[in-house]
Design an enzyme around this catalytic site. Structure first.
Site, PDB file in Angstrom:
ATOM      1  N   GLU A  53      44.073   0.825  35.367  1.00  0.00           N
ATOM      2  CA  GLU A  53      44.571   1.890  34.278  1.00  0.00           C
ATOM      3  C   GLU A  53      43.968   3.222  34.870  1.00  0.00           C
ATOM      4  O   GLU A  53      42.907   3.236  35.269  1.00  0.00           O
ATOM      5  CB  GLU A  53      43.891   1.551  32.726  1.00  0.00           C
ATOM      6  CG  GLU A  53      44.475   2.483  31.855  1.00  0.00           C
ATOM      7  CD  GLU A  53      44.009   2.278  30.367  1.00  0.00           C
ATOM      8  OE1 GLU A  53      43.117   1.472  30.374  1.00  0.00           O
ATOM      9  OE2 GLU A  53      44.706   2.954  29.602  1.00  0.00           O
ATOM     10  N   ASN A  79      41.999  -5.566  31.192  1.00  0.00           N
ATOM     11  CA  ASN A  79      42.727  -6.442  31.624  1.00  0.00           C
ATOM     12  C   ASN A  79      42.956  -7.606  31.181  1.00  0.00           C
ATOM     13  O   ASN A  79      41.924  -8.265  30.731  1.00  0.00           O
ATOM     14  CB  ASN A  79      42.038  -6.494  33.090  1.00  0.00           C
ATOM     15  CG  ASN A  79      41.655  -5.358  33.890  1.00  0.00           C
ATOM     16  OD1 ASN A  79      42.291  -4.374  34.194  1.00  0.00           O
ATOM     17  ND2 ASN A  79      40.409  -5.314  34.092  1.00  0.00           N
ATOM     18  N   GLU A  94      37.303  -3.742  24.025  1.00  0.00           N
ATOM     19  CA  GLU A  94      38.036  -4.491  25.134  1.00  0.00           C
ATOM     20  C   GLU A  94      38.681  -5.871  24.433  1.00  0.00           C
ATOM     21  O   GLU A  94      39.821  -5.841  24.918  1.00  0.00           O
ATOM     22  CB  GLU A  94      37.375  -4.740  26.483  1.00  0.00           C
ATOM     23  CG  GLU A  94      36.526  -3.535  26.947  1.00  0.00           C
ATOM     24  CD  GLU A  94      37.373  -2.341  26.919  1.00  0.00           C
ATOM     25  OE1 GLU A  94      38.438  -2.398  27.131  1.00  0.00           O
ATOM     26  OE2 GLU A  94      36.610  -1.066  26.765  1.00  0.00           O
TER      27      GLU A  94
HETATM   28  N1  TRP Z   1      41.417   1.231  28.644  1.00  0.00           N
HETATM   29  C1  TRP Z   1      39.909   1.423  28.966  1.00  0.00           C
HETATM   30  C2  TRP Z   1      39.513   1.342  27.427  1.00  0.00           C
HETATM   31  O1  TRP Z   1      39.621   2.087  26.491  1.00  0.00           O
HETATM   32  C3  TRP Z   1      39.571   2.720  29.361  1.00  0.00           C
HETATM   33  C4  TRP Z   1      39.449   2.901  30.791  1.00  0.00           C
HETATM   34  C5  TRP Z   1      38.604   2.179  31.665  1.00  0.00           C
HETATM   35  C6  TRP Z   1      40.088   3.718  31.683  1.00  0.00           C
HETATM   36  N2  TRP Z   1      38.753   2.431  33.070  1.00  0.00           N
HETATM   37  C7  TRP Z   1      39.419   3.500  33.110  1.00  0.00           C
HETATM   38  C8  TRP Z   1      40.856   4.656  31.672  1.00  0.00           C
HETATM   39  C9  TRP Z   1      40.005   3.990  34.306  1.00  0.00           C
HETATM   40  C10 TRP Z   1      41.256   5.472  32.744  1.00  0.00           C
HETATM   41  C11 TRP Z   1      40.703   5.359  33.978  1.00  0.00           C
HETATM   42  O2  TRP Z   1      38.722   0.464  27.159  1.00  0.00           O
HETATM   43 ZN    ZN Z   2      40.267   1.418  24.833  1.00  0.00          ZN
END
Ligand code: TRP
Ligand code: ZN
Length: 865
Positions: free
Chosen positions: A131, A272, A305
Site C-alpha cells: 500500500e 495485508n 489492522e
Molecule cells: N493501511 C495502513 C493502515 O492504516 C497504513 C499503511 C501502512 C501505509 N504502511 C503504509 C500507507 C505505507 C501508505 C504507505 O493501517
Molecule cells: Zn488503517
C-alpha cells in the site's frame, strides 16, 4: 473564481473526476518468487479478460517501476515490448477480445530497496509493503484497488519461514537448505493487500475459534529472542477478534492469521490479507521495555489492522481518493474498541487531543485538504490526520445523527451490499440514506470541504426560556476560498448554578449558517455545557467567564467537558499572560487544585487535567487571535505556569505521590496506566521543588519502562539526568526499540537553544541510522515536536532538518515527505522565521532529483506565501 493549489499545475496530478473502470478484469494471479537479495526473480501469470463495464478499445496498461523485464508472453507466445519508466503498454491489436493469460518474468533487488516499498529487506529478512502503490515495484500489474483478483503464491528461497496471504497449501525444506512454500488466498483482493515475508523467524502461537466454529491458528512472527515480548499483542488480537464478532457481527474468514514484526517500516502497520505486517515497535512489549502508552498503542493498532479485514479488505476502496472509506471507519472502530477495553471518557479526551494537535494544525495550514481529496500527486502524502482522524470523526457524527440502532443497521447493510467489492463514499452514505430515509447530501460536504468550522455561541435567558444562538463559519483553505454550512450535531446539557444537572444532554442539529435553539421552563439562568463528548470536529468560540469554566470543571456530568473546561481555563490563562492581559493564574489554580486533590476522581482523568496545553497548541491559539506567537515566550509562560502549579500543590505532592506508589506487579491495564500517568505528572511537578531528588530516586527504583521514562523525563526537564541517560544507554544498547526512546527523549526535553546542538550530536552517534524510519523519527520527529527548540531564532534547526530531509529523500522519500510537515505551520510565525523557513523550503524544492513525495509537500507548503 476558485483558487488553485500547486498540485493542479503539476502534470503528474491525478484527479478523482478522471476515474474510469479498468480495461480488463484479473480473475487469477499466480506468482512465483525465487528469492535472492540482489536478484529476486518474480514470475507472474495473470489470467485476464476484457472488462465488459469498460468501453473499448482495450489497450492494456500495466504499472511497473524499477523492474528488469526478462520475458513477456501472451497466451504462451513471446512478445517483444519495452516498458517505459512507469509501466508497460500492450497495444489493443495484440490482445484477444476473450480471456487470455499474460506471463511476465522480472528481476528486482530487495537488498537495495531503501524506500521500504515493494519487496525489501530488513535485518536479513524479506518483507513487502504494497500500500498504496508498492506492488508495481514487484511485478507488472494493474496496481489499483478496484482490480481484485485471487492470488496464489509460490516462494522459493533459503529462509526457514516463508509466508504469504491466505492459507498454506504446501511447504518443504530440503537438505540443501533450499525451502519452498505455496500459499493460496481464496478471497479476491487488490494488489495493495499482497504480502510476502521470508526469514529466520520464530512464532508466538495461539488459537481462536470463531462464533460459527472456525478454528483459526494465530501466530506472531518475530526474530529469535523476541518471543517473550509477544503476549500483549496476542492478547490484544484475541480481544479484537471477539469484539468484532460481538459489536459488528464480523467473523474472521481464513484458517490462519499471521502477524510479522519488522524493524524497518515506514508506518505503523499494514493490514495485508491474513498476513499483517507491523512496525516492531507496535508489536513487541514487556513491562521492562514498553511504557503504558506503548501497550495502549499496540492494543489499538493490532485492533485497527485486524478490523481492516472487513473494513478495507472484504470491502475495499474503488480508488485512492476513497481512502477515508477504509481508514476513517477503521480508526473509528479501533477507537470504539479501545474505549470498551479501557475508559470511554479518557479515550475520547486523548483522541480529541490528538485530533487537535495533528488534524486541526493540518487544517489550518497550507497542507489542508478535504477528507476525500479531489487530486493528488503522490498518494502516500494523503495518509494524513485529516483522512484518518477527521475521517473517523465524520463517522462518529453520522452515528450521533442517525442513532445507534440505525447505525448498526446501516453497517449490516454496508457489509452485505458491498462485500467483495471496491466501494466509494457515495456507496457508504447511501446505506445510511436507505436505512433512515434521510437525505445526506448536506452531510457529504464534510467529505469535500477542508477546514475546521468555527462555532460561535451566544445566549440569552428570559422568562424561563434559555436561548442559544449557534453560528458556523469555516475559514478558507488552499483552493477552497468559500465554504458552505455543514450539518453539525451539537450535544448540549444545562447545569444549575450549584452544579446540578438542569437539563440532560440534547443534540442540537445545526444545518444553517445561524440558528437558535430554546430550552423552556427553567427557574434559573443555566450554565451551558456545549459540545459534550466533542460531538463535532469544530472549534468552539464562546466568551465564557472563569466562574462558568470553574463550575463546569468541578461539576459537569460529561467528563469530556469537565476536561475541556480545565483545558480552556489553562489555555486562556496562558494566552492572557502572553498577550499582556490580566493575570488569570490564581483563578486557574483555584479551579484546578481541588480537582487534583480529589482522590475519588479517576487518576487517569486527573493526569489529563494536569497536562498543560502544548506549546504548539498555544502558538495556534495566539495566531487565531491575531497575535504572532513567540516560541521562547510561550516556553517561559508554560514553564512558569508549571512552577506555580508545583508551588500550589507543594504540600500535597508527597502525600499524593505516596498514595499512588504501587508495589504490585506491572499490569498494562487502564487502572494501572492511569495511576502511573498521574504519578508521572506529579513527579514532574515535585522535581521543580526538590531539585530532582524524588525523580532520581524513582529512576533508581524503577522496575518497568513506564516508571523509568517518567523519572528520566522529569530529570531531563529539570536540566538533569545525564548520569541516568548513560545508565539507560548502557542497559539497552542492543535494543533498537528501547534506544529510540533514548534518542527521542533527549531532543524532546532539550531546552530552547540546545535542540539543534543535541540533535546534531545524536546524528553523529554510531547508532543513528538514516535507513531506519523509527530512528529518524526519534530524532527529527522529536526535534519538530519541541516547539521552542525547533523554532530557535537563528534557524539552526530549520537548516539541520532540511539537510537531513534531503539526505533521507534519496533513500526513503515517503518518510522524508511525512517528516517535512514539521514546516507546515510556518505562515503563523514572525517575518524573520518565515524568511528562514521559506529559504529552507526553497532550497529543498530547488534540489535536483527530488522525489515526487517531497517535492509535492514542499510545493504545497511554499504556495502558502
Ligand atoms: N493501511 C495502513 C493502515 O492504516 C497504513 C499503511 C501502512 C501505509 N504502511 C503504509 C500507507 C505505507 C501508505 C504507505 O493501517
Ligand atoms: Zn488503517
Amino acid at each position: 473564481m476558485t483558487a488553485t493549489t500547486p498540485s493542479e499545475h503539476d502534470p503528474r496530478t491525478v484527479w478523482l473526476s478522471d476515474y474510469r473502470p479498468f480495461s480488463h478484469l484479473v480473475d487469477r494471479v499466480e506468482l512465483t518468487f525465487r528469492l535472492s537479495p540482489l536478484r529476486t526473480k518474480v514470475a507472474a501469470r495473470l489470467h485476464m479478460r476484457p472488462n465488459p463495464a469498460a468501453p473499448g478499445p482495450h489497450v492494456l496498461r500495466l504499472d511497473g517501476e524499477e523492474l528488469r523485464l526478462i520475458s513477456l508472453k501472451l497466451d504462451g507466445a513471446l512478445l517483444d515490448l519495452t516498458p517505459d519508466e512507469t509501466g508497460l503498454t500492450i497495444p489493443g491489436d495484440l490482445l484477444p477480445d476473450a480471456p487470455f493469460t499474460l506471463e511476465t518474468l522480472v528481476e528486482i533487488d530487495p537488498a537495495e530497496n531503501t524506500a521500504l516499498e515493494g519487496l525489501y529487506m530488513s535485518n536479513g529478512m524479506y518483507c513487502t509493503q504494497c500500500e498504496a502503490q508498492g506492488f508495481r515495484k514487484i511485478t507488472f500489474y494493474p496496481d489499483r484497488p478496484d482490480v481484485m483478483a485471487r492470488f496464489s503464491v509460490v516462494i522459493e528461497g533459503e529462509a526457514p519461514v516463508l509466508l504469504s496471504n491466505g492459507n498454506p497449501v504446501a511447504g518443504t525444506a530440503g537438505a540443501d537448505g533450499q525451502t519452498r512454500a505455496e500459499w493460496d488466498d481464496p478471497w479476491p483482493k487488490p494488489a495493495y493487500l499482497f504480502a510476502l515475508v521470508a526469514g529466520d523467524l520464530v512464532a508466538h502461537r495461539d488459537r481462536f475459534t470463531t462464533k460459527s466454529g472456525r478454528d483459526v491458528d494465530l501466530a506472531i512472527w518475530v526474530r529469535q529472542g523476541d518471543q517473550d515480548r509477544c503476549a500483549w499483542a496476542m492478547d490484544s488480537l484475541i480481544r479484537s477478534m471477539k469484539w468484532d464478532e460481538e459489536v459488528y457481527g464480523r467473523e474472521y474468514d481464513l484458517d490462519i492469521f499471521n502477524i510479522v514484526a519488522v524493524d524497518d517500516f515506514n508506518m505503523g502497520a499494514m493490514e495485508n490479507k491474513g498476513l499483517n505486517i507491523f512496525n516492531s515497535k507496535f508489536v513487541l512489549a514487556s513491562p521492562e521495555t514498553a511504557t503504558d502508552d506503548d501497550f495502549a498503542r499496540i492494543e489499538a493498532i493490532i485492533a485497527h489492522e485486524y478490523f481492516h479485514n472487513w473494513t478495507g479488505n472484504r470491502i475495499t476502496c474503488r480508488d485512492w481518493f476513497q481512502l477515508c472509506l477504509k481508514e476513517g471507519l477503521t480508526v473509528f472502530r479501533d477507537q470504539q474498541f479501545s474505549g470498551d477495553m479501557r475508559s470511554h471518557a479518557v479515550k475520547r479526551i486523548e483522541d480529541v487531543a490528538l485530533l487537535r494537535a495533528r488534524q486541526f494544525r493540518e487544517d489550518q495550514g497550507p497542507l489542508a485538504h478535504p477528507v476525500r481529496p479531489e487530486s493528488f500527486v503522490e498518494i502516500n502524502n494523503f495518509y494524513t490526520a485529516t483522512v484518518y482522524e477527521k475521517g473517523a470523526e465524520l463517522i462518529r457524527m453520522l452515528k450521533v445523527l442517525v442513532g445507534d440502532q440505525a447505525y448498526a443497521k446501516a453497517l449490516d447493510l454496508y457489509f452485505s451490499r458491498h462485500d467483495g467489492h471496491a466501494a466509494t463514499i457515495e456507496d457508504w452514505l447511501r446505506v445510511f440514506e436507505d436505512v433512515t430515509g434521510q437525505d445526506l447530501s448536506q452531510f457529504k460536504r464534510w467529505y469535500s470541504e477542508a477546514g475546521t468550522p468555527r462555532l460561535q455561541v451566544s445566549d440569552s435567558f428570559e422568562n424561563g426560556t434559555y436561548r442559544l444562538v449557534l453560528r458556523q463559519h469555516t475559514p478558507p483553505t488552499p483552493g477552497q476560498p468559500v465554504k458552505s454550512p455543514k450539518v453539525i450535531p451539537v450535544a448540549v446539557g444545562l447545569l444549575a448554578q450549584d452544579g446540578s444537572e438542569l437539563h440532560p444532554t440534547r443534540i442540537l442539529t445545526l444545518t444553517e449558517a445561524e440558528q437558535s435553539f430554546e430550552f423552556t421552563g427553567l427557574n434559573e439562568r443555566p450554565v451551558p455545557s456545549i459540545l459534550r463528548g466533542f460531538s463535532a470536529p469544530v472549534v468552539l468560540e464562546r466568551e465564557t467567564s472563569v466562574t462558568e469554566r470553574a463550575l463546569l470543571l468541578a461539576h459537569d456530568s460529561d467528563l469530556f467537558n469537565r476536561y475541556e473546561a480545565g483545558r480552556s481555563l489553562a489555555r486562556e490563562m496562558l494566552v492572557a499572560s502572553l498577550s499582556g492581559r490580566p493575570d488569570l493564574q490564581e483563578a486557574w489554580l483555584d479551579a484546578l487544585v481541588p480537582v487534583i486533590r480529589d482522590v475519588d476522581l479517576d487518576p487517569a482523568f486527573r493526569a489529563l487535567i494536569l497536562r498543560l496545553p502544548g506549546e504548539d497548541d498555544l502558538a495556534q491559539a495566539l495566531a487565531d487571535r491575531g497575535i504572532t506567537p513567540d516560541p521562547a515566550a510561550i516556553y517561559l509562560a508554560r514553564r512558569s505556569a508549571g512552577d506555580a502549579l508545583a508551588a500550589a500543590l507543594a504540600r500535597d505532592l508527597p502525600g499524593l505521590l505516596a498514595g499512588l506508589q504501587d508495589n504490585r506487579p506491572f499490569v498494562p491495564d487502564a487502572a494501572g496506566a492511569g495511576r502511573r500517568a498521574l504519578h508521572a505528572a506529579l513527579l514532574a511537578l515535585q522535581s521543580r521543588l526538590d531539585g530532582g531528588q524524588a525523580a532520581a530516586a524513582a529512576f533508581a527504583a524503577a522496575d518497568n519502562m513506564s516508571a523509568t521514562i517518567a523519572a528520566l523525563t522529569a530529570l531531563l526537564d529539570n536540566g538533569q539526568g545525564q548520569a541516568e541517560l548513560t545508565a539507560f544507554a548502557g542497559k539497552w544498547q542492543a535494543d533498537r526499540n528501547v534506544m529510540d526512546k533514548w534518542f527521542m527523549l533527549q531532543i524532546a526535553c532539550a531546552a530552547p537553544g540546545k535542540a539543534a546542538e543535541i540533535a546534531d550530536a545524536l546524528t553523529g552517534n554510531a547508532d543513528f541510522d538514516l535507513k531506519n524510519p523509527n530512528r529518524f523519527r526519534a530524532v527529527f520527529g522529536a526535534l519538530a515536536a519541541n516547539h521552542a527548540g525547533f523554532h530557535q531564532a537563528d534557524g539552526a534547526c530549520y537548516r539541520l532538518l532540511a539537510d537531513w530531509l534531503l539526505r533521507l529523500d534519496t533513500l526513503n522519500p515517503q518518510t522524508a515527505a511525512r517528516i517535512s510537515t514539521a514546516f507546515e505551520t510556518w505562515p503563523r510565525y514572525d517575518a524573520a522565521r518565515q524568511a528562514l523557513i521559506r529559504a529552507e523550503l526553497t532550497r529543498i524544492s530547488a534540489t535536483p532529483g527530488l522525489s515526487r513525495d517531497l517535492s509535492e509537500m514542499v510545493g504545497r507548503m511554499l504556495a502558502a506565501g
